[in-house]
Design a protein around this motif. Structure first.
Motif, PDB file in Angstrom:
ATOM      1  N   GLU A  62       0.852  -1.187   0.000  1.00 13.07           N
ATOM      2  CA  GLU A  62       0.000   0.000   0.000  1.00 13.07           C
ATOM      3  C   GLU A  62       0.888   1.237   0.000  1.00 13.07           C
ATOM      4  O   GLU A  62       2.001   1.222   0.519  1.00 13.07           O
ATOM      5  CB  GLU A  62      -0.912   0.039   1.231  1.00 13.07           C
ATOM      6  CG  GLU A  62      -0.149   0.219   2.530  1.00 13.07           C
ATOM      7  CD  GLU A  62      -1.024   0.528   3.733  1.00 13.07           C
ATOM      8  OE1 GLU A  62      -2.239   0.691   3.573  1.00 13.07           O
ATOM      9  OE2 GLU A  62      -0.468   0.610   4.841  1.00 13.07           O
ATOM     10  N   ASN A  63       0.359   2.304  -0.609  1.00 11.25           N
ATOM     11  CA  ASN A  63       0.963   3.621  -0.464  1.00 11.25           C
ATOM     12  C   ASN A  63      -0.169   4.592  -0.162  1.00 11.25           C
ATOM     13  O   ASN A  63      -1.279   4.161   0.146  1.00 11.25           O
ATOM     14  CB  ASN A  63       1.789   4.005  -1.702  1.00 11.25           C
ATOM     15  CG  ASN A  63       0.969   4.091  -2.968  1.00 11.25           C
ATOM     16  OD1 ASN A  63      -0.247   4.323  -2.943  1.00 11.25           O
ATOM     17  ND2 ASN A  63       1.620   3.904  -4.095  1.00 11.25           N
ATOM     18  N   GLU A  65      -1.981   6.310  -2.084  1.00  9.17           N
ATOM     19  CA  GLU A  65      -3.068   6.333  -3.063  1.00  9.17           C
ATOM     20  C   GLU A  65      -3.793   5.010  -3.262  1.00  9.17           C
ATOM     21  O   GLU A  65      -4.972   4.987  -3.567  1.00  9.17           O
ATOM     22  CB  GLU A  65      -2.536   6.770  -4.443  1.00  9.17           C
ATOM     23  CG  GLU A  65      -2.064   8.197  -4.540  1.00  9.17           C
ATOM     24  CD  GLU A  65      -0.625   8.381  -4.067  1.00  9.17           C
ATOM     25  OE1 GLU A  65       0.212   7.518  -4.413  1.00  9.17           O
ATOM     26  OE2 GLU A  65      -0.343   9.352  -3.355  1.00  9.17           O
ATOM     27  N   THR A  66      -3.091   3.888  -3.152  1.00  9.96           N
ATOM     28  CA  THR A  66      -3.682   2.633  -3.599  1.00  9.96           C
ATOM     29  C   THR A  66      -3.035   1.424  -2.935  1.00  9.96           C
ATOM     30  O   THR A  66      -2.051   1.554  -2.209  1.00  9.96           O
ATOM     31  CB  THR A  66      -3.548   2.529  -5.138  1.00  9.96           C
ATOM     32  OG1 THR A  66      -4.307   1.415  -5.601  1.00  9.96           O
ATOM     33  CG2 THR A  66      -2.103   2.379  -5.580  1.00  9.96           C
ATOM     34  N   SER A  67      -3.591   0.238  -3.206  1.00 12.66           N
ATOM     35  CA  SER A  67      -2.972  -1.016  -2.786  1.00 12.66           C
ATOM     36  C   SER A  67      -2.669  -1.826  -4.042  1.00 12.66           C
ATOM     37  O   SER A  67      -3.340  -1.688  -5.066  1.00 12.66           O
ATOM     38  CB  SER A  67      -3.900  -1.789  -1.852  1.00 12.66           C
ATOM     39  OG  SER A  67      -5.125  -2.073  -2.481  1.00 12.66           O
ATOM     40  N   TYR A  68      -1.642  -2.658  -3.973  1.00 11.24           N
ATOM     41  CA  TYR A  68      -1.180  -3.404  -5.140  1.00 11.24           C
ATOM     42  C   TYR A  68      -0.260  -4.523  -4.679  1.00 11.24           C
ATOM     43  O   TYR A  68       0.015  -4.657  -3.487  1.00 11.24           O
ATOM     44  CB  TYR A  68      -0.457  -2.468  -6.124  1.00 11.24           C
ATOM     45  CG  TYR A  68       0.649  -1.646  -5.492  1.00 11.24           C
ATOM     46  CD1 TYR A  68       1.974  -2.046  -5.575  1.00 11.24           C
ATOM     47  CD2 TYR A  68       0.367  -0.478  -4.793  1.00 11.24           C
ATOM     48  CE1 TYR A  68       2.981  -1.303  -4.981  1.00 11.24           C
ATOM     49  CE2 TYR A  68       1.368   0.276  -4.197  1.00 11.24           C
ATOM     50  CZ  TYR A  68       2.681  -0.149  -4.299  1.00 11.24           C
ATOM     51  OH  TYR A  68       3.671   0.594  -3.711  1.00 11.24           O
ATOM     52  N   HIS A  88      -5.033  -3.655   2.431  1.00 10.31           N
ATOM     53  CA  HIS A  88      -5.001  -4.337   1.128  1.00 10.31           C
ATOM     54  C   HIS A  88      -6.150  -5.336   1.100  1.00 10.31           C
ATOM     55  O   HIS A  88      -6.324  -6.110   2.045  1.00 10.31           O
ATOM     56  CB  HIS A  88      -3.669  -5.055   0.933  1.00 10.31           C
ATOM     57  CG  HIS A  88      -3.449  -5.510  -0.471  1.00 10.31           C
ATOM     58  ND1 HIS A  88      -4.141  -6.562  -1.023  1.00 10.31           N
ATOM     59  CD2 HIS A  88      -2.627  -5.036  -1.437  1.00 10.31           C
ATOM     60  CE1 HIS A  88      -3.732  -6.723  -2.275  1.00 10.31           C
ATOM     61  NE2 HIS A  88      -2.820  -5.807  -2.546  1.00 10.31           N
TER      62      HIS A  88
END
Length: 111
Positions: A62-63, A65-68, A88
């Motif tokens: 995660e950062n 802005e988003t999870s990936y 996440h």
């Protein structure tokens, strides 16, 4: 550094942070050495491209802005010490509980 494969410093379930980039994640798999595509490897800027003969970690990351999903070399990870959970959507499918710094694998995910 020798050509010998290094021992994994982090374990599945540990929460880690990238040393250079602003993201953190929980480890869900470990490769003893680089096991991604050559195209992926070559896309990393040469001045920060890690050696292949070290453990590489698969992270639910995660950062701001988003999870990936991220794939990160051991040399670029440090233990995360902020004791917060990682956000996440896939965490609940792999892990069943969190305690500061670590998630515990669901029983059906253990080998």
């Amino acid at each position: 550094m020798s050509n010998a494969i290094q021992t994994a410093r982090f374990a599945i379930g540990e929460v880690v942070r990238h040393r250079l980039l602003d993201f953190r994640g929980v480890i869900f798999d470990v490769d003893p050495e680089f096991a991604n595509t050559e195209e992926w490897y070559e896309a990393i800027p040469a001045d920060i491209r890690p050696a292949k003969n070290q453990p590489f970690y698969h992270l639910l990351a995660e950062n701001e802005e988003t999870s990936y999903v991220a794939y990160v070399s051991q040399q670029n990870l440090v233990a995360d010490d902020d004791e917060e959970e990682v956000v996440h959507p896939a965490i609940a499918t792999m892990f069943d509980r969190f305690e500061p710094g670590r998630y515990h694998l669901r029983p059906e995910r253990r080998h």
